[in-house]
Scaffold this motif. Structure first.
Motif, mmCIF file in Angstrom:
data_model
loop_
_atom_site.group_PDB
_atom_site.id
_atom_site.type_symbol
_atom_site.label_atom_id
_atom_site.label_comp_id
_atom_site.label_asym_id
_atom_site.label_seq_id
_atom_site.Cartn_x
_atom_site.Cartn_y
_atom_site.Cartn_z
ATOM 1 N N GLN A 7 5.268 -2.633 -7.250
ATOM 2 C CA GLN A 7 4.357 -2.024 -6.280
ATOM 3 C C GLN A 7 4.805 -2.336 -4.849
ATOM 4 N N LEU A 8 5.202 -3.590 -4.631
ATOM 5 C CA LEU A 8 5.657 -3.991 -3.302
ATOM 6 C C LEU A 8 6.931 -3.246 -2.917
ATOM 7 N N GLU A 9 7.849 -3.111 -3.885
ATOM 8 C CA GLU A 9 9.102 -2.401 -3.624
ATOM 9 C C GLU A 9 8.844 -0.937 -3.292
ATOM 10 N N ALA A 10 7.872 -0.330 -3.968
ATOM 11 C CA ALA A 10 7.535 1.062 -3.685
ATOM 12 C C ALA A 10 6.995 1.216 -2.263
ATOM 13 N N THR A 11 6.195 0.243 -1.833
ATOM 14 C CA THR A 11 5.671 0.272 -0.459
ATOM 15 C C THR A 11 6.791 0.120 0.558
ATOM 16 N N LEU A 12 7.727 -0.797 0.274
ATOM 17 C CA LEU A 12 8.871 -0.982 1.169
ATOM 18 C C LEU A 12 9.743 0.267 1.213
ATOM 19 N N ALA A 13 9.886 0.924 0.060
ATOM 20 C CA ALA A 13 10.710 2.140 0.007
ATOM 21 C C ALA A 13 10.159 3.224 0.917
ATOM 22 N N LYS A 14 8.837 3.323 0.990
ATOM 23 C CA LYS A 14 8.217 4.299 1.886
ATOM 24 C C LYS A 14 8.570 3.995 3.341
ATOM 25 N N ARG A 15 8.559 2.707 3.685
ATOM 26 C CA ARG A 15 8.894 2.338 5.065
ATOM 27 C C ARG A 15 10.373 2.591 5.346
ATOM 28 N N ARG A 16 11.239 2.325 4.368
ATOM 29 C CA ARG A 16 12.665 2.616 4.560
ATOM 30 C C ARG A 16 12.886 4.112 4.788
ATOM 31 N N LYS A 17 12.164 4.933 4.057
ATOM 32 C CA LYS A 17 12.346 6.379 4.121
ATOM 33 C C LYS A 17 12.038 6.923 5.504
ATOM 34 N N ILE A 18 11.074 6.322 6.187
ATOM 35 C CA ILE A 18 10.714 6.794 7.521
ATOM 36 C C ILE A 18 11.368 5.949 8.612
ATOM 37 N N ALA A 19 12.384 5.152 8.202
ATOM 38 C CA ALA A 19 13.193 4.359 9.147
ATOM 39 C C ALA A 19 12.352 3.380 9.956
ATOM 40 N N LYS A 20 11.392 2.745 9.294
ATOM 41 C CA LYS A 20 10.557 1.755 9.989
ATOM 42 C C LYS A 20 10.620 0.380 9.311
ATOM 43 N N ILE A 21 11.653 0.136 8.523
ATOM 44 C CA ILE A 21 11.778 -1.148 7.840
ATOM 45 C C ILE A 21 12.194 -2.223 8.837
ATOM 46 N N ARG A 22 11.590 -3.385 8.744
ATOM 47 C CA ARG A 22 11.946 -4.517 9.595
ATOM 48 C C ARG A 22 12.905 -5.438 8.840
#
Length: 407
Positions: A7-22
């Motif tokens: 679940q956490l990885e899926a949430t992070l994947a969404k942030r990566r997709k919109i180029a907002k990963i820290r």
């Protein structure tokens, strides 16, 4: 991988997709620092290093903390240090916290009484928001950034509520825009609406003004002579003072109140003596006047930066502080400029949304006491070159105009 990890990885994947990963990054060796909050360059200072090692060698205390401030973490050493810091900043009393975040969240979560009102600049630190969220205030009202007319509009509505305290929360130097608050105008407003100082209280965060403004780096409040007009001040040690932690300045009653109610202080293991020693040495250097030439140098290189940079209208932040910024429209654009400068050997960082509002993304540039005029000139030349490359698809729109945003 557990179901929760998935679940956490899926949430992070969404942030990566919109180029907002820290991400955590390590700055390469040999690069030039135009990013950190080490405004005076004390993190590089041999003088501070020597004084710190001498203090550690001479002190009779252990290095560790051993407990929270209310259990075993207190000492004559820290109380003497607080007294010296209060004297330095011309305050009645001081209370040290482990961090600026702890200090702000502890202050704003406990200071407002039930039903009180907090009016805050829309760009105040996240730590202030954290404290306000947990407070007993009945209203938390933002005003447009450093807009005195908008602040006055809100005050007109709340002043009739005479039985409630009203707190105005501002910073002196804003961490992302680098501009200085119109502090005197805000004080004048409070005096107009509360001539007897009965219900209106100003709380000022000096995190980015400490060491840079005022005689011996005492801050903007001191520079303007407004110590008696501010109910509480916060100064951090983690920026210009090359240490860690923060201090709340105010009355003795406020100090005792926070000792009894500020949960970040009560329930956290206090900082070790080694950290207190470094804070003491940093203030010793400030008090000796040895950083005043650095403050003068900062003014010179700030002016040099602003005089020589060539940018589209509305792209350079309106700042006279060490914090400068090049504003572009979109995370991709600021990452392109930051990456370009990184490859040239300069440490700068892109500040992307949601850290700043969408459309106000910027490359944040910090100037320091250890930066030379030659380094500043080289940085400016590289920025100008980036914008001169008209075939850069990130910078140029299809209409062949700079994609920039006016703040």
């Amino acid at each position: 991988m557990t179901p929760l990890d998935m679940q956490l990885e899926a949430t992070l994947a969404k942030r990566r997709k919109i180029a907002k990963i820290r991400r955590l990054v390590v700055n390469p060796e040999g690069t030039i620092d135009f990013s950190s909050n080490d405004f005076l360059g004390l993190a590089y200072s041999q003088l501070l290093r020597d004084e710190f090692l001498q203090e550690l060698h001479s002190m009779k205390y252990i290095l560790g903390s051993t407990g929270s401030r209310l259990l075993d973490g207190n000492s004559k050493y820290v109380e003497d240090l607080e007294h010296k810091i209060a004297q330095f900043h011309k305050a009645e009393a001081a209370l040290i916290f482990n961090s600026g975040f702890d200090a702000n969240s502890g202050l704003f979560s406990t200071l407002p009484q039930k039903g009180d009102i907090i009016i805050y600049d829309e760009l105040v630190h996240a730590s202030v928001h954290e404290g306000m969220r947990m407070s007993r205030a009945s209203h938390r009202l933002p005003f447009k950034h450093s807009d005195i007319d908008d602040l006055k509009r809100i005050l007109e509505k709340v002043v009739p509520m005479r039985d409630k305290n009203v707190f105005i929360a501002v910073e002196t130097v804003y961490s992302m825009d680098g501009d200085v608050a119109p502090l005197q105008d805000i004080v004048d407003l409070l005096k107009y609406y509360w001539p007897h100082r009965d219900n209106g209280y100003l709380v000022v965060d000096e995190a980015h003004g400490t060491g840079v403004y005022g005689k011996h780096g005492r801050g903007v409040v001191n520079q303007l002579g407004l110590e008696k007009d501010v109910f509480a001040r916060l100064h951090t040690f983690s920026k210009a003072l090359a240490s860690n932690g923060a201090v709340i300045l105010g009355s003795k009653t406020l100090r005792e109140y926070l000792i009894n109610y500020a949960r970040p202080l009560i329930y956290s293991t206090f900082m070790p003596y080694s950290s207190l020693a470094l804070i003491k040495c940093a203030y010793s250097i400030l008090g000796s006047g040895q950083t005043e030439p650095i403050q003068d140098h900062l003014k010179i290189i700030i002016q040099r930066f602003r005089d020589t940079i060539r940018l589209p209208v509305g792209t350079l932040l309106a700042s006279s502080s060490p914090i400068q910024g090049v504003v572009l429209n979109g995370n991709e654009a600021v990452r392109a400029l930051a990456g370009y400068l990184n490859r040239k050997g300069f440490i700068v960082k892109p500040i992307c949304s949601p850290t700043v509002p969408k459309g106000q993304e910027r490359v944040r540039i910090c100037l320091h006491g250890h930066n030379t005029l030659e380094q500043v000139d080289s940085l400016v030349a590289s920025i100008n070159m980036f914008f001169d490359e008209s075939d850069n698809p990130i910078v140029m729109s299809s209409e062949n105009t700079i994609v920039a945003s006016r703040l």
